[in-house]
Design an enzyme around this catalytic site. Structure first.
Site, PDB file in Angstrom:
ATOM      1  CG  ASP A  90      -2.032   0.970   1.145  1.00 33.99           C
ATOM      2  OD1 ASP A  90      -2.131   1.671   0.129  1.00 33.99           O
ATOM      3  OD2 ASP A  90      -2.828   1.039   2.099  1.00 33.99           O
ATOM      4  CB  SER A  91       0.530   4.418  -1.762  1.00 38.33           C
ATOM      5  OG  SER A  91      -0.693   4.932  -1.254  1.00 38.33           O
ATOM      6  N   GLY A  92       0.627   4.155   1.557  1.00 30.26           N
ATOM      7  CA  GLY A  92       0.719   4.998   2.742  1.00 30.26           C
ATOM      8  C   GLY A  92      -0.362   6.054   2.798  1.00 30.26           C
ATOM      9  N   GLY A  93      -1.222   6.125   1.766  1.00 30.86           N
ATOM     10  CA  GLY A  93      -2.298   7.110   1.752  1.00 30.86           C
ATOM     11  C   GLY A  93      -3.268   6.936   2.906  1.00 30.86           C
ATOM     12  CG  PHE A  94      -5.831   3.648   5.547  1.00 34.86           C
ATOM     13  CD1 PHE A  94      -7.186   3.918   5.492  1.00 34.86           C
ATOM     14  CD2 PHE A  94      -5.316   3.104   6.713  1.00 34.86           C
ATOM     15  CE1 PHE A  94      -8.010   3.641   6.577  1.00 34.86           C
ATOM     16  CE2 PHE A  94      -6.125   2.824   7.802  1.00 34.86           C
ATOM     17  CZ  PHE A  94      -7.481   3.095   7.733  1.00 34.86           C
ATOM     18  CG  ASP A 144      -5.020   6.586  -2.254  1.00 30.60           C
ATOM     19  OD1 ASP A 144      -4.017   6.427  -1.526  1.00 30.60           O
ATOM     20  OD2 ASP A 144      -6.110   6.071  -2.004  1.00 30.60           O
ATOM     21  CD  GLN A 188      -9.846   7.286  -2.923  1.00 32.61           C
ATOM     22  OE1 GLN A 188     -10.946   7.338  -2.364  1.00 32.61           O
ATOM     23  NE2 GLN A 188      -8.828   6.592  -2.414  1.00 32.61           N
ATOM     24  N   GLY A 220     -11.201   4.078  -0.723  1.00 35.90           N
ATOM     25  CA  GLY A 220     -12.093   5.056  -0.118  1.00 35.90           C
ATOM     26  C   GLY A 220     -13.426   4.510   0.336  1.00 35.90           C
ATOM     27  CG  ASP A 270      -6.036  -5.027   2.142  1.00 36.39           C
ATOM     28  OD1 ASP A 270      -5.715  -4.502   3.232  1.00 36.39           O
ATOM     29  OD2 ASP A 270      -6.537  -4.364   1.208  1.00 36.39           O
ATOM     30  CB  CYS A 308     -12.161 -25.439  10.280  1.00 35.65           C
ATOM     31  SG  CYS A 308     -10.630 -24.545   9.928  1.00 35.65           S
ATOM     32  CB  CYS A 310      -7.099 -24.308   9.920  1.00 33.51           C
ATOM     33  SG  CYS A 310      -7.544 -24.104  11.666  1.00 33.51           S
ATOM     34  CB  CYS A 313      -9.618 -26.835  13.356  1.00 33.63           C
ATOM     35  SG  CYS A 313     -10.518 -25.294  13.685  1.00 33.63           S
ATOM     36  CG  HIS A 339      -9.634 -20.805  13.186  1.00 35.84           C
ATOM     37  ND1 HIS A 339     -10.160 -21.979  12.689  1.00 35.84           N
ATOM     38  CD2 HIS A 339     -10.690 -19.945  13.308  1.00 35.84           C
ATOM     39  CE1 HIS A 339     -11.465 -21.856  12.540  1.00 35.84           C
ATOM     40  NE2 HIS A 339     -11.813 -20.626  12.909  1.00 35.84           N
TER      41      HIS A 339
END
Length: 373
Positions: A90-94, A144, A188, A220, A270, A308, A310, A313, A339
């Site tokens: 991610d670019s760091g905008g968030f 962004d 956006q 966004g 994500d 499950c 996993c 489990c 899990h």
């Protein structure tokens, strides 16, 4: 990067993304490894136990610590972390958006104060690309201008203009550096359908020396709006994105959000929810969510979810996990995170199989029926 559509069922689709480091079958959920590690897990957990083909790292955090220069000197993210599959950064905008008073947006980029030591830094679109090349991420996100919702039309319009301009600058810088890695743009526009159309079409039309973006993200969202409004916005945005490139919904969300977005044509996801909820004692199952700290699990010899398979489990009981959680034992974080991430990765894998069989609608109906139990 190679991209191939393997099957379509309605608007949902199953695709294959091939990067230098892995083959990614979509729909796919990307575990969040903000600082080069998914919390409480290591590369062996991610590859040998979870079989995750791609994880997400964050440019802002890795730039501050240990710094992108250090990671570059140590061979890039893959060698540094021993995770030899794909990274999306991610670019760091968030992160800039979430810093509140410690950030200042300008048309040239973003000024911010480090959450670590208060030092002052500037992210331009070009600098973010330079950082991501140092990290050697397989998929790089452009810088962004992310805003909260609801917001004024003037601020949303400004966000689109800035994001488009920064995307163009990012693309030019990326091409000049040799286009070694892959670059995604970010749409956006809040929940305004016309703004989303404007943002998407503007980004899709961008080219430099015959090259455009390798994929497109819907950003966004999940920043305060109601769920149905988010779904409607996704549905209205998808038609303006190319069919022959990946579509990524950023930072979303619940299992229900993911199924609804797949139904509308999204390929990649994500979210911190599976690992964060795991650490807080909330475990996802095929029949809903359980709170592992509840006293009723103290003597429960069953796995978290009998359906499950996993690692957790197959090897440990609810009673043991309840004990670990109440004792604040660090082992709990690993077992619970394995899990929850398995649940998410298995959910998108099952969705893919349903799409390939032409049975996604039935799969979605059955998913909701189980979750309502």
């Amino acid at each position: 990067m190679k991209f191939k559509i393997d099957g379509v069922d309605g608007n949902s689709r199953a695709c294959t993304i091939t990067t230098e480091h892995s083959e990614i079958k979509t729909p796919i959920f990307m575990p969040v490894g903000t600082i080069g590690a998914v919390k409480s897990l290591d590369a062996v957990d991610l590859t040998d136990i979870l079989d995750a083909p791609i994880i997400l790292g964050n440019t802002y955090h890795l730039y501050l610590r240990p710094t992108d220069e250090v990671i570059n000197k140590l061979g890039g993210l893959h060698k540094f972390t021993s995770y030899n599959r794909s990274f999306l950064t991610d670019s760091g905008g968030f992160q800039a958006f979430s810093l509140g008073d410690n950030v200042k947006f300008t048309d040239e980029g973003i000024w911010f104060k480090s959450h670590i030591d208060g030092s002052r830094h500037f992210f331009s679109p070009e600098k973010v690309i330079d950082i991501e090349y140092n990290l050697n991420s397989d998929i790089m996100m452009v810088l962004d201008d992310l805003i909260s919702l609801p917001n004024t039309k003037e601020r949303i319009k400004k966000s689109i203009e800035r994001t488009t301009n920064w995307a163009k600058r990012s693309l030019i810088h990326h091409i000049k550096k040799g286009k070694k890695n892959n670059l995604f743009a970010i749409v956006q526009g809040g929940t305004d359908i016309e703004f989303r159309k404007l943002s998407a079409t503007s980004l899709v039309e961008l080219e430099y020396e015959g090259h455009g973006f390798d994929g497109f993200a819907i950003g966004g969202l999940s920043v305060g709006e109601e769920n149905q409004l988010m779904y409607d916005t996704i549905e209205a945005t998808i038609p303006y994105l190319p069919e022959d490139k990946p579509r990524y919904l950023m930072g979303v969300g619940t299992p229900e959000d993911i199924i609804e977005a797949i139904d509308r044509g999204v390929d990649m996801f994500d979210c911190v929810m599976p690992t964060r909820n795991a650490r807080n004692g909330s475990l996802f199952t095929s029949f809903g969510t359980i709170k592992i700290k509840n006293a009723k699990y103290k003597l429960d010899e069953n796995p978290i979810d009998e359906n499950c398979n996993c690692y957790t489990c197959r090897n440990f009981s609810r009673a043991y996990l309840t004990h670990l959680y109440r004792a604040k034992e660090l082992t709990y974080f690993r077992l619970a995170s394995i899990h929850n991430l398995h649940y998410y990765l298995n959910l998108v894998k099952e969705a893919r199989n349903a799409i390939l069989q032409g049975k996604f609608k039935e799969f979605k109906k059955e998913f909701y029926a189980k979750r309502a139990q």
